[in-house]
Design an enzyme around this catalytic site. Structure first.
Site, PDB file in Angstrom:
ATOM      1  N   CYS A   1      33.020  58.259 -27.339  1.00  0.00           N
ATOM      2  CA  CYS A   1      33.316  59.488 -26.598  1.00  0.00           C
ATOM      3  C   CYS A   1      33.598  60.659 -27.526  1.00  0.00           C
ATOM      4  CB  CYS A   1      34.513  59.244 -25.694  1.00  0.00           C
ATOM      5  SG  CYS A   1      35.921  58.539 -26.572  1.00  0.00           S
TER       6      CYS A   1
ATOM      7  N   LYS B   1      40.201  46.383 -14.506  1.00  0.00           N
ATOM      8  CA  LYS B   1      38.778  46.041 -14.338  1.00  0.00           C
ATOM      9  C   LYS B   1      38.016  46.395 -15.614  1.00  0.00           C
ATOM     10  CE  LYS B   1      35.101  48.274 -12.599  1.00  0.00           C
ATOM     11  NZ  LYS B   1      34.060  47.772 -13.507  1.00  0.00           N
TER      12      LYS B   1
HETATM   13  P1  NAD Z   1      31.193  54.805 -16.462  1.00  0.00           P
HETATM   14  O1  NAD Z   1      31.930  55.979 -15.929  1.00  0.00           O
HETATM   15  O2  NAD Z   1      29.830  54.536 -15.984  1.00  0.00           O
HETATM   16  O3  NAD Z   1      32.008  53.466 -16.182  1.00  0.00           O
HETATM   17  C1  NAD Z   1      33.341  53.296 -16.606  1.00  0.00           C
HETATM   18  C2  NAD Z   1      34.014  52.271 -15.735  1.00  0.00           C
HETATM   19  O4  NAD Z   1      34.111  52.793 -14.424  1.00  0.00           O
HETATM   20  C3  NAD Z   1      33.267  50.955 -15.628  1.00  0.00           C
HETATM   21  O5  NAD Z   1      34.210  49.906 -15.608  1.00  0.00           O
HETATM   22  C4  NAD Z   1      32.578  51.074 -14.275  1.00  0.00           C
HETATM   23  O6  NAD Z   1      32.328  49.842 -13.668  1.00  0.00           O
HETATM   24  C5  NAD Z   1      33.607  51.851 -13.501  1.00  0.00           C
HETATM   25  N1  NAD Z   1      33.081  52.588 -12.354  1.00  0.00           N
HETATM   26  C6  NAD Z   1      31.837  53.093 -12.175  1.00  0.00           C
HETATM   27  N2  NAD Z   1      31.753  53.726 -10.983  1.00  0.00           N
HETATM   28  C7  NAD Z   1      32.966  53.602 -10.392  1.00  0.00           C
HETATM   29  C8  NAD Z   1      33.514  54.049  -9.151  1.00  0.00           C
HETATM   30  N3  NAD Z   1      32.794  54.742  -8.268  1.00  0.00           N
HETATM   31  N4  NAD Z   1      34.795  53.747  -8.866  1.00  0.00           N
HETATM   32  C9  NAD Z   1      35.553  53.064  -9.749  1.00  0.00           C
HETATM   33  N5  NAD Z   1      35.094  52.604 -10.932  1.00  0.00           N
HETATM   34  C10 NAD Z   1      33.814  52.887 -11.254  1.00  0.00           C
HETATM   35  O7  NAD Z   1      31.243  54.967 -18.041  1.00  0.00           O
HETATM   36  P2  NAD Z   1      30.624  53.984 -19.114  1.00  0.00           P
HETATM   37  O8  NAD Z   1      29.137  54.181 -19.093  1.00  0.00           O
HETATM   38  O9  NAD Z   1      31.179  52.621 -18.962  1.00  0.00           O
HETATM   39  O10 NAD Z   1      31.212  54.578 -20.471  1.00  0.00           O
HETATM   40  C11 NAD Z   1      30.656  55.663 -21.093  1.00  0.00           C
HETATM   41  C12 NAD Z   1      31.473  56.913 -20.803  1.00  0.00           C
HETATM   42  O11 NAD Z   1      32.834  56.685 -21.116  1.00  0.00           O
HETATM   43  C13 NAD Z   1      31.052  58.071 -21.677  1.00  0.00           C
HETATM   44  O12 NAD Z   1      30.983  59.250 -20.913  1.00  0.00           O
HETATM   45  C14 NAD Z   1      32.171  58.173 -22.701  1.00  0.00           C
HETATM   46  O13 NAD Z   1      32.334  59.426 -23.257  1.00  0.00           O
HETATM   47  C15 NAD Z   1      33.345  57.740 -21.913  1.00  0.00           C
HETATM   48  N6  NAD Z   1      34.416  57.248 -22.789  1.00  0.00           N
HETATM   49  C16 NAD Z   1      35.518  58.015 -22.947  1.00  0.00           C
HETATM   50  C17 NAD Z   1      36.532  57.611 -23.800  1.00  0.00           C
HETATM   51  C18 NAD Z   1      37.761  58.471 -23.982  1.00  0.00           C
HETATM   52  O14 NAD Z   1      38.745  57.958 -24.482  1.00  0.00           O
HETATM   53  N7  NAD Z   1      37.746  59.725 -23.613  1.00  0.00           N
HETATM   54  C19 NAD Z   1      36.431  56.398 -24.467  1.00  0.00           C
HETATM   55  C20 NAD Z   1      35.289  55.618 -24.279  1.00  0.00           C
HETATM   56  C21 NAD Z   1      34.289  56.056 -23.428  1.00  0.00           C
END
Ligand code: NAD
Length: 479
Positions: free
Chosen positions: A284, A174
């Site tokens: 991140c 997804k």
């Molecule tokens: P997010 O957690 O809001 O969303 C990430 C994904 O999860 C999206 O596809 C979203 O639709 C999905 N999602 C949201 N709620 C969900 C649920 N209840 N069940 C299942 N899926 C769900 O994060 P974001 O705003 O898309 O990205 C930013 C965050 O990602 C920041 O905290 C960043 O640090 C982190 N990030 C981490 C890395 C890493 O490698 N550690 C890399 C990139 C981003």
């Protein structure tokens, strides 16, 4: 390049509308204008994708590793022909400039790296009990799931599909509702090269219902998630309550960078400036906390301001020369502005930026805040924007304590010319990756990447990634 795009789901090797007929709108953060709409996957679409992945599993997992590697290499070749388009689609959906886009090529390199590891998956043997010949074999889980964030979609997709598919799994992935388009180019490329159908299914949709349906699906045995720590925790909970699937999570960060007085300050300033401004600070691992030894702190402040100013004014992410784009969407923009309001309320020293930019689009000035109190929310929480907190320190033990005083542990860096100190500090820093005279976003394809503490669990890249996409089975043979 015109902004035409595929908007359907990709299931069983075909593009298809959502079963519910639902769509959602996507917006360009540089203009705030609607770009169009995209099919929204429902629980039924997740079920259909899992069924397709289940049908595909046996023949995919039974292919010789080298053949799976061939498919992945062919996909990488095809993607390499479409970098410009994917870059364009990421620019219009989440604002990352197309100029000098090194992120999508990096994603393709990751797919190639794992393609070339597909015939290099082994277990171990044991003769410790003389009555037994023991061995382990590593086998794919079966149908797996992946949920990725919006900031670097192709890179994130590559980190998931590379090791998962190379080791014989099939997958339902997804994308983020904010930037679903570039991954649909991957789907089109798969179709064009005749990639075995059902091996990778790509769904656009929201966390609920689509992401949650993947996390709780009883036929998915392994899930890899990248996103925020809050969502990672929610996913682990529903995964545990469903079938206790294996879950690896790559989460947020608040990465410290420590600069000792003997460091090459000019290099440190250039690196730190790049780390906090690339992808408009929405990375991140961005070094959002920088600690400089007091004797050189004001000198460093001048240098980093100059480096950030060198990046130039922000602009249209599609224009040649633009190195600074908008934040990804209104939510992200308002969240960062609320932190900048807090800096004003707390009367912090804002040494650079500190406000929105006076133009259409979700643009925010790169910001440097000087010596904020360690307990301020600006220092504790992930802002996910171009906001750097700069601190002074006088003592190694003190700076290590402060650098580690966080729930996050994704990336940390130390700049010094003293090798003993570099190694001592590297050992003490609580982070999955430590850079010495180098900082994020630098990673190595063949070495693990992941977080300590609340930055995650499990590792991507390198051999560790392949390990985490296979189940280990012990086989005991009576001698
Ligand atoms: P997010 O957690 O809001 O969303 C990430 C994904 O999860 C999206 O596809 C979203 O639709 C999905 N999602 C949201 N709620 C969900 C649920 N209840 N069940 C299942 N899926 C769900 O994060 P974001 O705003 O898309 O990205 C930013 C965050 O990602 C920041 O905290 C960043 O640090 C982190 N990030 C981490 C890395 C890493 O490698 N550690 C890399 C990139 C981003």
């Amino acid at each position: 390049m015109a902004s035409k795009f595929e908007n359907r789901l990709f299931v069983d090797g075909e593009f298809t509308a959502a079963r519910s007929g639902k769509t959602f709108d996507i917006f360009n953060p540089a203009t705030t204008q609607k770009l169009g709409s995209v099919c929204e996957a429902s629980v039924e679409d997740v079920d259909a994708a899992v069924e397709a992945a289940t049908r595909a599993f046996e023949s995919w997992s039974e292919l010789p590793g080298a053949k799976r590697g061939d498919w992945l290499n062919r996909l990488a070749d095809k993607l390499a022909e479409n970098v410009e388009e994917m870059s364009h689609l990421e620019a219009i959906t989440m604002g990352r400039p197309v100029h000098n886009d090194f992120i999508i090529p990096r994603g393709i390199d990751i797919i190639r790296y794992f393609a070339n590891r597909a015939s290099d998956i082994q277990g171990e043997t044991s003769l410790s009990d003389p009555s037994l010949f023991g061995m382990t074999i590593c086998q794919p889980f079966g149908v797996t799931g992946a949920i990725i964030p919006w900031n670097t979609p192709i890179l994130m997709l590559a980190m998931k599909i590379g090791p998962a598919l190379a080791s014989g799994n099939t997958m339902v992935l997804k994308t983020s509702e904010k930037s679903p388009l570039s991954c649909l180019v991957v789907a089109r490329c798969m179709k064009e090269i005749g990639f075995p159908r059902g091996v990778l299914n790509i769904l656009s949709g929201f966390g609920r219902p689509c992401g949650e349906a993947i996390a709780k699906h009883m036929d998915i045995r392994k899930l890899a998630f990248t996103g925020s720590t809050a969502t990672g925790k929610a996913i682990k909970k529903v995964a545990a309550e469903s079938n206790l699937k294996n879950v690896t999570v790559e989460l947020g960060g608040k990465s410290p960078l420590i600069i000792f007085e003997d460091a090459d300050l000019a290099q440190a300033a250039a690196d730190a400036a790049f780390s906090i401004t690339v992808v408009s600070g929405q990375a991140c691992m961005a070094n959002s906390r920088v600690y400089v030894e007091e004797s050189r702190a004001r000198e460093f402040l001048d240098l980093i301001k100059a480096e950030i100013n060198k990046i130039g004014t922000s602009g249209d992410p599609l224009a040649t020369g633009t190195l600074r784009g908008p934040q990804a969407d209104r939510v992200q923009y308002e969240r960062i502005l609320s932190f900048l309001d807090l800096a004003r309320e707390e009367k912090l020293e804002v040494a650079l930026g500190g406000d929105r930019e006076n133009k259409t689009g979700y643009y925010i000035q790169p910001t440097v805040i000087y010596n904020a109190p360690d307990q301020s929310r600006l220092v504790k929480e992930e802002i996910f924007g171009p906001v750097l907190c700069l601190f002074t320190f006088t003592d190694e033990a003190e700076v290590l304590r402060r650098a580690n005083d966080t729930e996050y542990g994704l990336y940390a860096s130390v700049y010094t010319r003293d090798i003993k100190r570099a190694l001592r500090v590297s050992k003490k820093l609580q982070a999955g990756t430590v850079g010495v005279n180098v900082t994020s976003p630098t990673t190595s394809l063949d070495l693990p990447f992941g977080g300590w503490k609340e930055s995650g669990e499990g590792r991507e890249l390198g051999k560790h990634a392949l390990d985490s996409w296979t189940e280990v089975k012990t086989v005991l043979i009576r001698m």
